[in-house]
Each structure stands twice: as C-alpha cells, then as structure tokens.
Write a protein that holds these residues in place. Structure first.
Motif, PDB file in Angstrom:
ATOM      1  N   MET A 100      82.455  -4.021  64.786  1.00  0.00           N
ATOM      2  CA  MET A 100      81.332  -4.815  65.250  1.00  0.00           C
ATOM      3  C   MET A 100      80.040  -4.034  65.018  1.00  0.00           C
ATOM      4  O   MET A 100      79.955  -2.853  65.335  1.00  0.00           O
ATOM      5  CB  MET A 100      81.503  -5.131  66.737  1.00  0.00           C
ATOM      6  N   HIS A 101      79.048  -4.699  64.465  1.00  0.00           N
ATOM      7  CA  HIS A 101      77.768  -4.056  64.184  1.00  0.00           C
ATOM      8  C   HIS A 101      77.020  -3.748  65.481  1.00  0.00           C
ATOM      9  O   HIS A 101      77.098  -4.498  66.453  1.00  0.00           O
ATOM     10  CB  HIS A 101      76.927  -4.951  63.280  1.00  0.00           C
ATOM     11  N   ALA A 102      76.274  -2.652  65.499  1.00  0.00           N
ATOM     12  CA  ALA A 102      75.553  -2.213  66.702  1.00  0.00           C
ATOM     13  C   ALA A 102      74.538  -3.258  67.169  1.00  0.00           C
ATOM     14  O   ALA A 102      74.361  -3.454  68.379  1.00  0.00           O
ATOM     15  CB  ALA A 102      74.869  -0.879  66.443  1.00  0.00           C
ATOM     16  N   PHE A 103      73.850  -3.931  66.246  1.00  0.00           N
ATOM     17  CA  PHE A 103      72.892  -4.962  66.643  1.00  0.00           C
ATOM     18  C   PHE A 103      73.611  -6.101  67.338  1.00  0.00           C
ATOM     19  O   PHE A 103      73.164  -6.592  68.372  1.00  0.00           O
ATOM     20  CB  PHE A 103      72.116  -5.472  65.419  1.00  0.00           C
ATOM     21  N   ARG A 104      74.735  -6.515  66.777  1.00  0.00           N
ATOM     22  CA  ARG A 104      75.533  -7.584  67.393  1.00  0.00           C
ATOM     23  C   ARG A 104      75.925  -7.185  68.809  1.00  0.00           C
ATOM     24  O   ARG A 104      75.765  -7.968  69.748  1.00  0.00           O
ATOM     25  CB  ARG A 104      76.779  -7.860  66.548  1.00  0.00           C
ATOM     26  N   LYS A 105      76.425  -5.986  68.960  1.00  0.00           N
ATOM     27  CA  LYS A 105      76.859  -5.512  70.276  1.00  0.00           C
ATOM     28  C   LYS A 105      75.691  -5.494  71.262  1.00  0.00           C
ATOM     29  O   LYS A 105      75.827  -5.939  72.406  1.00  0.00           O
ATOM     30  CB  LYS A 105      77.478  -4.123  70.145  1.00  0.00           C
ATOM     31  N   ALA A 106      74.537  -5.014  70.825  1.00  0.00           N
ATOM     32  CA  ALA A 106      73.364  -4.939  71.706  1.00  0.00           C
ATOM     33  C   ALA A 106      72.927  -6.328  72.158  1.00  0.00           C
ATOM     34  O   ALA A 106      72.649  -6.541  73.345  1.00  0.00           O
ATOM     35  CB  ALA A 106      72.223  -4.221  70.998  1.00  0.00           C
ATOM     36  N   VAL A 107      72.895  -7.284  71.227  1.00  0.00           N
ATOM     37  CA  VAL A 107      72.469  -8.642  71.580  1.00  0.00           C
ATOM     38  C   VAL A 107      73.498  -9.294  72.493  1.00  0.00           C
ATOM     39  O   VAL A 107      73.150  -9.905  73.507  1.00  0.00           O
ATOM     40  CB  VAL A 107      72.204  -9.486  70.318  1.00  0.00           C
ATOM     41  N   GLU A 108      74.773  -9.182  72.146  1.00  0.00           N
ATOM     42  CA  GLU A 108      75.817  -9.789  72.982  1.00  0.00           C
ATOM     43  C   GLU A 108      75.813  -9.227  74.391  1.00  0.00           C
ATOM     44  O   GLU A 108      76.070  -9.943  75.358  1.00  0.00           O
ATOM     45  CB  GLU A 108      77.187  -9.599  72.332  1.00  0.00           C
ATOM     46  N   ASN A 109      75.484  -7.936  74.508  1.00  0.00           N
ATOM     47  CA  ASN A 109      75.418  -7.308  75.832  1.00  0.00           C
ATOM     48  C   ASN A 109      74.062  -7.497  76.505  1.00  0.00           C
ATOM     49  O   ASN A 109      73.853  -7.001  77.613  1.00  0.00           O
ATOM     50  CB  ASN A 109      75.725  -5.813  75.719  1.00  0.00           C
ATOM     51  N   ARG A 110      73.142  -8.171  75.812  1.00  0.00           N
ATOM     52  CA  ARG A 110      71.788  -8.385  76.325  1.00  0.00           C
ATOM     53  C   ARG A 110      71.131  -7.056  76.692  1.00  0.00           C
ATOM     54  O   ARG A 110      70.395  -6.943  77.664  1.00  0.00           O
ATOM     55  CB  ARG A 110      71.801  -9.352  77.500  1.00  0.00           C
ATOM     56  N   ASP A 111      71.408  -6.039  75.878  1.00  0.00           N
ATOM     57  CA  ASP A 111      70.942  -4.679  76.108  1.00  0.00           C
ATOM     58  C   ASP A 111      69.616  -4.457  75.381  1.00  0.00           C
ATOM     59  O   ASP A 111      69.585  -4.050  74.223  1.00  0.00           O
ATOM     60  CB  ASP A 111      72.013  -3.695  75.621  1.00  0.00           C
ATOM     61  N   VAL A 112      68.526  -4.738  76.076  1.00  0.00           N
ATOM     62  CA  VAL A 112      67.192  -4.673  75.484  1.00  0.00           C
ATOM     63  C   VAL A 112      66.868  -3.251  75.025  1.00  0.00           C
ATOM     64  O   VAL A 112      66.242  -3.058  73.978  1.00  0.00           O
ATOM     65  CB  VAL A 112      66.134  -5.209  76.477  1.00  0.00           C
ATOM     66  N   ALA A 113      67.304  -2.238  75.760  1.00  0.00           N
ATOM     67  CA  ALA A 113      67.049  -0.846  75.363  1.00  0.00           C
ATOM     68  C   ALA A 113      67.757  -0.522  74.045  1.00  0.00           C
ATOM     69  O   ALA A 113      67.189   0.140  73.175  1.00  0.00           O
ATOM     70  CB  ALA A 113      67.497   0.115  76.468  1.00  0.00           C
ATOM     71  N   ALA A 114      68.988  -0.991  73.892  1.00  0.00           N
ATOM     72  CA  ALA A 114      69.725  -0.748  72.647  1.00  0.00           C
ATOM     73  C   ALA A 114      69.075  -1.496  71.478  1.00  0.00           C
ATOM     74  O   ALA A 114      68.980  -0.960  70.369  1.00  0.00           O
ATOM     75  CB  ALA A 114      71.183  -1.154  72.801  1.00  0.00           C
ATOM     76  N   ILE A 115      68.619  -2.722  71.722  1.00  0.00           N
ATOM     77  CA  ILE A 115      67.922  -3.474  70.674  1.00  0.00           C
ATOM     78  C   ILE A 115      66.677  -2.708  70.247  1.00  0.00           C
ATOM     79  O   ILE A 115      66.400  -2.552  69.054  1.00  0.00           O
ATOM     80  CB  ILE A 115      67.556  -4.897  71.163  1.00  0.00           C
ATOM     81  N   ASP A 116      65.926  -2.184  71.208  1.00  0.00           N
ATOM     82  CA  ASP A 116      64.723  -1.402  70.937  1.00  0.00           C
ATOM     83  C   ASP A 116      65.036  -0.234  70.004  1.00  0.00           C
ATOM     84  O   ASP A 116      64.318   0.019  69.043  1.00  0.00           O
ATOM     85  CB  ASP A 116      64.139  -0.903  72.256  1.00  0.00           C
ATOM     86  N   GLU A 117      66.117   0.471  70.279  1.00  0.00           N
ATOM     87  CA  GLU A 117      66.505   1.632  69.471  1.00  0.00           C
ATOM     88  C   GLU A 117      66.863   1.255  68.038  1.00  0.00           C
ATOM     89  O   GLU A 117      66.739   2.068  67.124  1.00  0.00           O
ATOM     90  CB  GLU A 117      67.678   2.361  70.119  1.00  0.00           C
ATOM     91  N   LEU A 118      67.295   0.024  67.834  1.00  0.00           N
ATOM     92  CA  LEU A 118      67.751  -0.408  66.516  1.00  0.00           C
ATOM     93  C   LEU A 118      66.642  -0.983  65.639  1.00  0.00           C
ATOM     94  O   LEU A 118      66.839  -1.183  64.443  1.00  0.00           O
ATOM     95  CB  LEU A 118      68.867  -1.448  66.678  1.00  0.00           C
ATOM     96  N   LEU A 119      65.473  -1.246  66.219  1.00  0.00           N
ATOM     97  CA  LEU A 119      64.373  -1.842  65.462  1.00  0.00           C
ATOM     98  C   LEU A 119      63.438  -0.778  64.904  1.00  0.00           C
ATOM     99  O   LEU A 119      63.031   0.138  65.616  1.00  0.00           O
ATOM    100  CB  LEU A 119      63.558  -2.795  66.348  1.00  0.00           C
ATOM    101  N   ALA A 120      63.082  -0.931  63.630  1.00  0.00           N
ATOM    102  CA  ALA A 120      62.077  -0.064  63.021  1.00  0.00           C
ATOM    103  C   ALA A 120      60.703  -0.428  63.577  1.00  0.00           C
ATOM    104  O   ALA A 120      60.469  -1.585  63.960  1.00  0.00           O
ATOM    105  CB  ALA A 120      62.094  -0.235  61.502  1.00  0.00           C
ATOM    106  N   ASP A 121      59.801   0.522  63.616  1.00  0.00           N
ATOM    107  CA  ASP A 121      58.452   0.254  64.115  1.00  0.00           C
ATOM    108  C   ASP A 121      57.757  -0.830  63.291  1.00  0.00           C
ATOM    109  O   ASP A 121      56.968  -1.609  63.819  1.00  0.00           O
ATOM    110  CB  ASP A 121      57.603   1.524  64.105  1.00  0.00           C
TER     111      ASP A 121
END
Length: 136
Positions: free
Chosen positions: A1-22
C-alpha cells in the motif's frame, strides 16, 4: 500500500503534510485553474476529508518508473455516489509534487463542487494561517 493512500485512509493530516512537496500543484476536478503550493493543497485536502463520506480507495496503480501513481477511490458527497482517481507524481525526493483528481459522474462532481464551495472560505483561512505561521 502506498504511503499517500495509507495517510488519506487514516485521515492522518500530519502524514499527508510530510508527503507533499513545498511546490506541489493540485489540480481539482471542479476548478479550472490549478492550485500551487503546499499550504493551499493541504487545506483543500482537509476540506475534502470533511465533505467525503464513506471514502475508500479501491485500486492502486504504479507507473514503471515509480514516480507516477494512480489511486482509484469511491465516496459519497451529499448523497451522490462518486468514483474518482488521484493521479500522483513524485519528485526526486519522493514527495508528491503534482496531484490531479478526477471524479465521475457529473451529478457527483456537481455535488462535490457545491460542497467544496461551502468549505472554501475556511480553506482559504487555513492556508493563509499556515503561510503566516510559516513566515514567523
């Protein structure tokens, strides 16, 4: 499972933040012009998490070079079932630098546009607050 998928499915805003480029560019399924930057993209994604009901990824596709990814999802917005796809591109550091979302059918896209329109004042406030906090 891709990390972005996992972050979104878990509604983990901090993890989503870490995965986005500036310099991430977000292309909305319901807005003509893409949104540029991490602050507005994060705020939009938080808004989406507020309006999507029963959200779930149902399929995942990876490009041969590992820098492109597609995540097929299903959700409900205002009683309308929709199917959509998150198209992700990753920079050399593995951060999402391009996120394009497409949804169907038209009735669900219209419901999404209306729901997100109601969120947009809050989305703009959240993005502005993050930009202000980041400049301190």
């Amino acid at each position: 499972m891709h990390a972005f998928r996992k972050a979104v499915e878990n509604r983990d805003v901090a993890a989503i933040d870490e995965l986005l480029a500036d310099n991430v560019v977000f292309t909305s399924p319901v807005a003509f012009k893409p949104y540029e930057g991490k602050a507005i993209t994060k705020a939009i994604l938080r808004g989406v998490l507020r309006v999507f009901e029963d959200f779930r990824y149902v399929r995942e596709y990876a490009g041969p070079d590992g820098r492109g990814h597609a995540l097929l999802f299903e959700a409900t917005v205002a009683g309308k079932a929709l199917t959509g796809c998150d198209f992700l591109h990753f920079d050399a550091d593995g951060k999402v630098d391009d996120l394009m979302v497409m949804v169907r059918p038209l009735s669900a896209a219209t419901a999404l546009a209306e729901a997100m329109g109601k969120q947009f004042d809050q989305i703009q406030r959240e993005a502005a607050a993050e930009l202000t906090a980041g400049s301190d």
